[in-house]
Design an enzyme around this catalytic site. Structure first.
Site, short mmCIF file in Angstrom:
data_model
loop_
_atom_site.label_atom_id
_atom_site.label_comp_id
_atom_site.label_asym_id
_atom_site.label_seq_id
_atom_site.Cartn_x
_atom_site.Cartn_y
_atom_site.Cartn_z
N GLU A 76 119.81 152.69 -95.02
CA GLU A 76 118.68 152.65 -95.96
C GLU A 76 117.60 151.68 -95.47
O GLU A 76 116.77 151.23 -96.26
CB GLU A 76 119.11 152.45 -97.41
CG GLU A 76 119.94 151.24 -97.70
CD GLU A 76 119.15 149.95 -97.64
OE1 GLU A 76 119.15 149.33 -96.56
OE2 GLU A 76 118.56 149.56 -98.67
N TRP A 77 117.64 151.39 -94.17
CA TRP A 77 116.55 150.71 -93.46
C TRP A 77 116.28 149.28 -93.95
O TRP A 77 115.17 148.76 -93.81
CB TRP A 77 115.26 151.54 -93.52
CG TRP A 77 115.48 153.01 -93.49
CD1 TRP A 77 116.12 153.70 -92.50
CD2 TRP A 77 115.10 153.98 -94.47
NE1 TRP A 77 116.16 155.04 -92.80
CE2 TRP A 77 115.53 155.23 -94.02
CE3 TRP A 77 114.42 153.89 -95.69
CZ2 TRP A 77 115.32 156.41 -94.75
CZ3 TRP A 77 114.22 155.06 -96.41
CH2 TRP A 77 114.66 156.29 -95.94
N GLY A 78 117.29 148.66 -94.58
CA GLY A 78 117.09 147.30 -95.06
C GLY A 78 116.18 147.21 -96.26
O GLY A 78 115.69 146.13 -96.59
N ASP A 115 113.16 152.46 -88.40
CA ASP A 115 113.63 153.08 -87.15
C ASP A 115 113.12 152.35 -85.91
O ASP A 115 111.94 151.99 -85.82
CB ASP A 115 113.16 154.54 -87.08
CG ASP A 115 113.91 155.41 -88.08
OD1 ASP A 115 114.69 154.86 -88.90
OD2 ASP A 115 113.72 156.63 -88.04
N ASP A 135 121.88 158.59 -94.82
CA ASP A 135 120.47 158.20 -94.83
C ASP A 135 119.96 158.06 -96.27
O ASP A 135 120.69 158.30 -97.24
CB ASP A 135 119.68 159.27 -94.05
CG ASP A 135 118.54 158.68 -93.25
OD1 ASP A 135 118.06 157.60 -93.59
OD2 ASP A 135 118.10 159.35 -92.28
C1 GLA Z 1 115.85 158.36 -90.58
C2 GLA Z 1 116.89 157.47 -89.91
C3 GLA Z 1 117.00 157.82 -88.45
C4 GLA Z 1 117.38 159.29 -88.30
C5 GLA Z 1 116.37 160.16 -89.02
C6 GLA Z 1 116.81 161.62 -89.06
O1 GLA Z 1 114.56 158.10 -90.09
O2 GLA Z 1 116.56 156.11 -90.08
O3 GLA Z 1 117.97 157.00 -87.81
O4 GLA Z 1 118.66 159.48 -88.83
O5 GLA Z 1 116.18 159.73 -90.36
O6 GLA Z 1 115.94 162.41 -89.78
#
Ligand code: GLA
Length: 394
Positions: A192-194, A214, A159
């Site tokens: 890293e969410w893009g 997410d 993450d």
């Molecule tokens: C981030 C990630 C999620 C999950 C949470 C856990 O938000 O994007 O997929 O792993 O952390 O805390």
């Protein structure tokens, strides 16, 4: 949520039609070559349903459920413990699992999961702390990779919380190199969410990379993620996948039609299929969605092409196409509107010349042979998903 402008969609559609015509999968040998995830990883992850409430017992019971309910046989493999399994580092710097929730640590759990013919995944963070404030891997990359390997871990999700000031490509490359030295094949999932254009450096760094924030268990979230993640389809291929996040199928916030659409689009996009529900207690409908082997075969097709949007005949009535290894095409008729609607696919748009056989992958029924076009009634917020096989081969 913002709708994508019609002009942007038109450009995407033109690109998709060109790419399909050229038979494009992914350009160049730019991918991390660790031999893993040649098809998108499949499994289950604790986060979407259980959050921080993780334990060895939950993972063992979920492994048992996966064996009993046919998910293992359908291709699901990795059980991934997300955030909150770790509590501290010991005097030598080694990461310490929660001893109440994971008695005896991770090793016995990995042994159990392996004894069921499945694999174990774990979670950490590239920064100082995880999103839930547990110790992250910054400056402990080598030690953590070795520790996971000793425990028998097969998959690690990394993450990006609390990573201020770090450079994502550099930091994730450090984790990649540490994993390569750890002496065990470990799938590397970048999360890293893009936010740092991972579709540009992800293929040489990890096996999969998140493209968005997410997912949430609601329809608008599915639409938003599909629109974002589909923009990077040319980056995906065997060993390296765009990750539009884990599945919400069965978590209760959407209808079964919406969940079927969610699952179909993920398969069409060659996404990792990580179930995110309670595997020990699911409805027959949820079970049938997650174990639809004809849809899973589209996701797992060895060509490894990520499907694309090829037509939008009216706002929110879309046709998506994924080329498959045997020359056939997976096609999703995607009705984003709130009304049941008849939709038509031009076979030419799907890259099919001449007549073709059409099989419905949710009805599990052959629909016959068609030339020119194929039509179907598509439920509101739903899909019809077919496999179109040209009669004269390719
Ligand atoms: C981030 C990630 C999620 C999950 C949470 C856990 O938000 O994007 O997929 O792993 O952390 O805390």
């Amino acid at each position: 949520m913002k709708q994508r402008a019609p002009r942007v969609r038109a450009v995407l559609i033109t690109t998709a039609v060109l790419a399909l015509a050229l038979g494009a999968a992914r350009p160049g040998p730019r991918s991390l070559d660790n031999g893993l995830a040649r098809t998108p990883p499949m499994g289950w992850n604790t986060w979407n349903h259980f959050g921080c409430d993780v334990s060895a017992q939950l993972v063992r019971e979920s492994a048992d459920a996966m064996v009993q309910n046919g998910m293992r046989d359908a291709g699901y493999q990795y059980l991934v413990i997300d955030d909150c399994w770790q509590v501290a580092r010991d005097a030598s710097g080694r990461i310490v699992p929660d001893s109440t929730r994971f008695p005896g640590g991770i090793r016995p759990l990995a042994d159990y999961v392996h004894s069921r013919g499945l694999k174990l995944g774990i979670y950490t963070d590239a920064g100082r702390r995880t999103c839930e404030g547990r110790p992250g891997s910054l400056d402990h990359e080598e030690m953590d990779a070795r520790t996971y390997a000793e425990w028998g871990v097969d998959y690690v999700k990394v993450d990006w919380c609390n990573a201020e000031g770090l450079d994502a490509p550099t930091q994730y490359a450090r984790v990649r190199d540490a994993l390569a030295r750890a002496g065990r094949p470990i799938v590397f999932s970048i999360c890293e969410w893009g936010s740092n254009r991972p579709w540009e450096w992800g293929p040489r760094t990890g096996n999969l990379w998140r493209t968005t924030g997410d997912i949430q268990d609601r329809w608008a979230s599915v639409l938003q993620i599909v629109d974002l993640s589909s923009q990077y389809s040319l980056a995906a291929g065997p060993g390296a996948w765009n990750d539009p996040d884990m599945l919400e199928v069965g978590n209760g916030g959407m209808t079964d039609d919406e969940y079927r659409a969610h699952f179909s689009l993920w398969a069409l996009m060659a996404a990792p299929l990580m179930a995110g529900n309670d595997l020990r207690a699911m409805s027959p409908a949820t079970h049938d969605i997650l174990t639809n082997t004809e849809v899973i075969a589209v996701d797992q097709d060895s060509l490894g092409a990520q499907g694309m949007l090829v037509a939008e005949s009216a706002p929110d009535l879309q046709v998506w196409v994924k080329p498959l290894r045997d020359g056939s095409r997976a096609v999703v008729l995607f009705n984003r509107t709130a009304l049941q609607t008849a939709m038509t696919v031009s076979l030419g748009r799907a890259g099919v010349r001449g007549s073709a056989r059409v099989r419905d992958l949710w009805a599990h029924a052959d629909r016959g042979t068609f030339a020119g076009h194929f039509s179907a009634v598509v439920p509101a917020h739903g899909v019809v998903m077919v496999r179109i096989t040209p009669e004269g081969g390719r």
